[in-house]
Design an enzyme around this catalytic site. Structure first.
Site, PDB file in Angstrom:
ATOM      1  N   ARG A   1       1.348  12.076  -9.456  1.00  0.00           N
ATOM      2  CA  ARG A   1       1.846  10.710  -9.254  1.00  0.00           C
ATOM      3  C   ARG A   1       3.248  10.537  -9.839  1.00  0.00           C
ATOM      4  O   ARG A   1       4.017   9.692  -9.393  1.00  0.00           O
ATOM      5  CB  ARG A   1       0.915   9.696  -9.934  1.00  0.00           C
ATOM      6  CG  ARG A   1      -0.466   9.576  -9.305  1.00  0.00           C
ATOM      7  CD  ARG A   1      -1.156   8.316  -9.816  1.00  0.00           C
ATOM      8  NE  ARG A   1      -2.597   8.312  -9.596  1.00  0.00           N
ATOM      9  CZ  ARG A   1      -3.188   7.944  -8.461  1.00  0.00           C
ATOM     10  NH1 ARG A   1      -2.468   7.566  -7.440  1.00  0.00           N
ATOM     11  NH2 ARG A   1      -4.502   7.955  -8.356  1.00  0.00           N
TER      12      ARG A   1
ATOM     13  N   PHE B   1      -0.867  16.336   4.018  1.00  0.00           N
ATOM     14  CA  PHE B   1      -1.301  15.683   2.788  1.00  0.00           C
ATOM     15  C   PHE B   1      -0.138  15.668   1.793  1.00  0.00           C
ATOM     16  O   PHE B   1       0.337  16.713   1.354  1.00  0.00           O
ATOM     17  CB  PHE B   1      -2.527  16.372   2.179  1.00  0.00           C
ATOM     18  CG  PHE B   1      -3.125  15.556   1.074  1.00  0.00           C
ATOM     19  CD1 PHE B   1      -3.927  14.449   1.352  1.00  0.00           C
ATOM     20  CD2 PHE B   1      -2.848  15.856  -0.255  1.00  0.00           C
ATOM     21  CE1 PHE B   1      -4.441  13.663   0.327  1.00  0.00           C
ATOM     22  CE2 PHE B   1      -3.361  15.079  -1.287  1.00  0.00           C
ATOM     23  CZ  PHE B   1      -4.164  13.984  -0.993  1.00  0.00           C
TER      24      PHE B   1
ATOM     25  N   GLU C   1       0.843  -1.200   0.000  1.00  0.00           N
ATOM     26  CA  GLU C   1       0.000   0.000   0.000  1.00  0.00           C
ATOM     27  C   GLU C   1       0.880   1.253   0.000  1.00  0.00           C
ATOM     28  O   GLU C   1       2.028   1.215   0.448  1.00  0.00           O
ATOM     29  CB  GLU C   1      -0.902  -0.063   1.248  1.00  0.00           C
ATOM     30  CG  GLU C   1      -1.787   1.128   1.497  1.00  0.00           C
ATOM     31  CD  GLU C   1      -2.855   1.397   0.446  1.00  0.00           C
ATOM     32  OE1 GLU C   1      -2.478   1.547  -0.728  1.00  0.00           O
ATOM     33  OE2 GLU C   1      -4.034   1.498   0.802  1.00  0.00           O
ATOM     34  N   ASP C   2       0.328   2.364  -0.478  1.00  0.00           N
ATOM     35  CA  ASP C   2       1.109   3.608  -0.496  1.00  0.00           C
ATOM     36  C   ASP C   2       1.169   4.265   0.882  1.00  0.00           C
ATOM     37  O   ASP C   2       2.229   4.654   1.354  1.00  0.00           O
ATOM     38  CB  ASP C   2       0.567   4.599  -1.546  1.00  0.00           C
ATOM     39  CG  ASP C   2      -0.926   4.892  -1.399  1.00  0.00           C
ATOM     40  OD1 ASP C   2      -1.591   4.288  -0.530  1.00  0.00           O
ATOM     41  OD2 ASP C   2      -1.435   5.731  -2.170  1.00  0.00           O
TER      42      ASP C   2
ATOM     43  N   ASP D   1      -3.574   5.739   6.552  1.00  0.00           N
ATOM     44  CA  ASP D   1      -4.037   6.998   7.127  1.00  0.00           C
ATOM     45  C   ASP D   1      -5.039   6.651   8.238  1.00  0.00           C
ATOM     46  O   ASP D   1      -4.623   6.308   9.344  1.00  0.00           O
ATOM     47  CB  ASP D   1      -4.656   7.798   5.978  1.00  0.00           C
ATOM     48  CG  ASP D   1      -5.061   9.202   6.338  1.00  0.00           C
ATOM     49  OD1 ASP D   1      -4.397   9.810   7.194  1.00  0.00           O
ATOM     50  OD2 ASP D   1      -6.034   9.715   5.762  1.00  0.00           O
TER      51      ASP D   1
END
Ligand code: 5GP
Length: 185
Positions: free
Chosen positions: A170, A157, A104-105, A108
């Site tokens: 991206r 963010f 996963e990136d 959160d």
């Protein structure tokens, strides 16, 4: 920092450089490789944010594996998680009886991975572990064990190296904090 990408003007600052990413991905890959000796897990890339991390990590993993892809949506074009997890693209293969490593990136609220872990357990996976590029523990809303994490970051963010805002940024090789003027209009 000088660079060729005009999109860097939309960043408040660079948080993690491409060199730091590469060094840390190699370190985490060593730990994963030690843990998966003698196994052939299904390594699942969570689209689209984890694509860069997945591609770099995979080339450092020193054991046989198979790959699969899953797409989940929880954000739309906002910077705050809706908490509603939607399965957009399912795996191609059956994972019953298989060891699964989810790539996963960023973790959160934890809602996405908590959903995936439960779903994979229900499908009969022999084990489910999580490897994430970034971990933002300050925003966690559910309890979640993160097995491998490259960077623990503060509540900001971030975009770049696969992570987007409204599908953009991206392609930046570094990870940066998006300037609030981009999303508070
Ligand atoms: P969670 O379900 O843990 O709240 O959210 C996970 C997903 O939210 C991530 O896969 C990612 O797509 C998105 N997300 C959470 N924080 C950030 C962030 O700082 N930047 C970006 N670009 N996406 C984020």
């Amino acid at each position: 920092m000088e660079n060729q990408f005009s999109q860097y003007q939309d960043l408040e600052k660079i948080m993690i450089t491409r060199d730091e990413i590469q060094t840390q991905v190699k370190e985490v890959a060593k730990r994963i490789s030690a843990d998966y000796q003698g196994k052939t897990p299904v390594v699942v890339c969570i689209l689209k944010g984890a694509v860069m991390f997945f591609a770099d990590l995979l080339r450092e993993l020193d054991f046989p594996l198979v790959t699969d892809f899953m797409a989940i949506s929880s954000y739309g074009s906002s910077t705050k998680s809706t908490g509603v997890v939607k399965l957009v693209k399912d795996l191609d293969r059956d994972i019953c009886g298989r060891d699964v490593l989810v790539v996963e990136d960023i973790v959160d609220s934890g809602m996405t991975l908590s959903y995936i872990k439960k779903e994979f357990a229900q499908r009969g996976a022999a084990s489910v572990r999580i490897a994430t590029l970034l971990d933002k523990p300050a925003r966690r809303r559910v309890e979640l064990d993160v097995d491998y994490s490259c960077f623990v970051i503060p509540d900001a963010f971030v975009v770049g190296y696969g992570l987007d805002y409204d599908e953009k940024y991206r392609n930046l090789p570094d990870i940066g904090v998006l300037h609030p003027r981009i999303y508070t209009k």
